[in-house]
Design an enzyme around this catalytic site. Structure first.
Site, short mmCIF file in Angstrom:
data_model
loop_
_atom_site.label_atom_id
_atom_site.label_comp_id
_atom_site.label_asym_id
_atom_site.label_seq_id
_atom_site.Cartn_x
_atom_site.Cartn_y
_atom_site.Cartn_z
CB CYS A 75 8.09 9.71 -5.60
SG CYS A 75 8.77 8.37 -6.59
CB CYS B 267 3.40 3.06 -6.35
SG CYS B 267 3.76 3.99 -7.86
N1 DGL Z 1 5.14 7.38 -8.13
C1 DGL Z 1 6.26 6.67 -7.74
C2 DGL Z 1 6.14 5.95 -6.42
O1 DGL Z 1 5.39 6.37 -5.57
C3 DGL Z 1 7.20 6.05 -8.74
C4 DGL Z 1 6.68 5.44 -9.98
C5 DGL Z 1 7.76 5.18 -11.01
O2 DGL Z 1 8.29 6.15 -11.55
O3 DGL Z 1 8.07 3.99 -11.26
O4 DGL Z 1 6.80 4.98 -6.18
#
Ligand code: DGL
Length: 259
Positions: free
Chosen positions: A70, A180
């Site tokens: 993430c 993301c």
């Molecule tokens: N999947 C996450 C990232 O790579 C975060 C997405 C979220 O929860 O807003 O930033």
């Protein structure tokens, strides 16, 4: 020993897919913080609290290493995680470096969450890499919400993207960075807006290369059989419906992000 994977939700499955491809002989624990997703529009402090709670849980399962799958959690909390735990921690950052290298006089557009784009970690990265001021960036938080609610309808996604991209001359871009881990599910939707030949990069491959190198240097590679155990905010996933939904997302990555 197993490898912990952590994301606010299902985005990290796009990274886990790459891990299963490159490292099929490890076992994995995947933790989706469903109770707190999305992270991208929360404050750094709130995200830190959520992340530490999740990683405490994984640490209790005796993991060999942790992949923070993430970008948002990495931006907000990677230093706190590294300070608190003894196992190796592999974080993520938008793949701006390879993107800048790949464009020949064209520009780079980075998509990520608002938190990732406003944190100092991203600013430091830009200062290092964006020497000729060719990088632009845009938050696309709604894509996280769409992915979490399994909204992959082409018209809905294209309408949203069209509105967000309306002020950009998309012919100027040679590369798009998916900063993301939820965004690779929309890779083909995004591709429709850019000229043929535009490179779309994410950080998944690089992250799993880091994991592979880390496990190799620890002498801990090939310790399992590709088994994955899933958790949603501390509760083990046992129902077929959720399990099938996760597998569907990984198939979606295999098929290039279109469903
Ligand atoms: N999947 C996450 C990232 O790579 C975060 C997405 C979220 O929860 O807003 O930033």
């Amino acid at each position: 020993m197993r490898i912990g994977f952590f994301d606010s939700g299902i985005g990290g499955l796009s990274v886990l897919y790459e891990a299963l491809r490159q490292l099929p002989h490890e076992d994995y624990l995947y933790y989706a913080d469903d109770a707190n997703v999305p992270y991208g529009n929360k404050s750094r402090e709130d995200i830190r609290c959520c992340v530490i709670e999740a990683v405490d849980f994984l640490a209790g399962m005796d993991i060999a290493a942790l992949v923070v799958a993430c970008n948002t959690a990495t931006s907000a909390a990677i230093q706190d995680i590294r300070r608190k735990y003894r196992f190796p921690v592999i974080g993520m950052e938008p793949a701006v470096k390879p993107a800048v290298k790949s464009v020949d006089g064209k520009r780079v557009l980075v998509f990520a969450t608002p938190l990732t784009l406003r944190e100092s970690k991203f600013m430091v990265l830009l200062n290092q890499v964006d020497i000729h001021n060719t990088v632009d960036y845009l938050p696309l938080q709604e894509l996280v919400t769409f992915a979490e609610s399994c909204q992959f309808d082409r018209t809905v996604i294209l309408t949203y993207l069209k509105e967000r991209l309306k002020d950009y001359d998309l012919n100027r871009y040679g590369a798009v960075v998916l900063g993301c881990t939820h965004f690779p599910f929309f890779k083909n939707h995004i591709r429709e807006f850019f000229p043929k030949g535009t490179v779309i990069v994410d950080g998944n491959r690089g992250t799993i290369c880091n994991l592979k190198n880390t496990l190799t240097s620890m002498g801990r590679i090939h310790e399992g059989s590709g088994q994955v155990t899933y958790y949603r905010s501390g509760k083990r996933v046992v129902d077929d419906f959720t399990m099938e939904r996760y597998l569907q997302r990984m198939r979606q990555i295999e098929e290039g992000g279109m469903f």
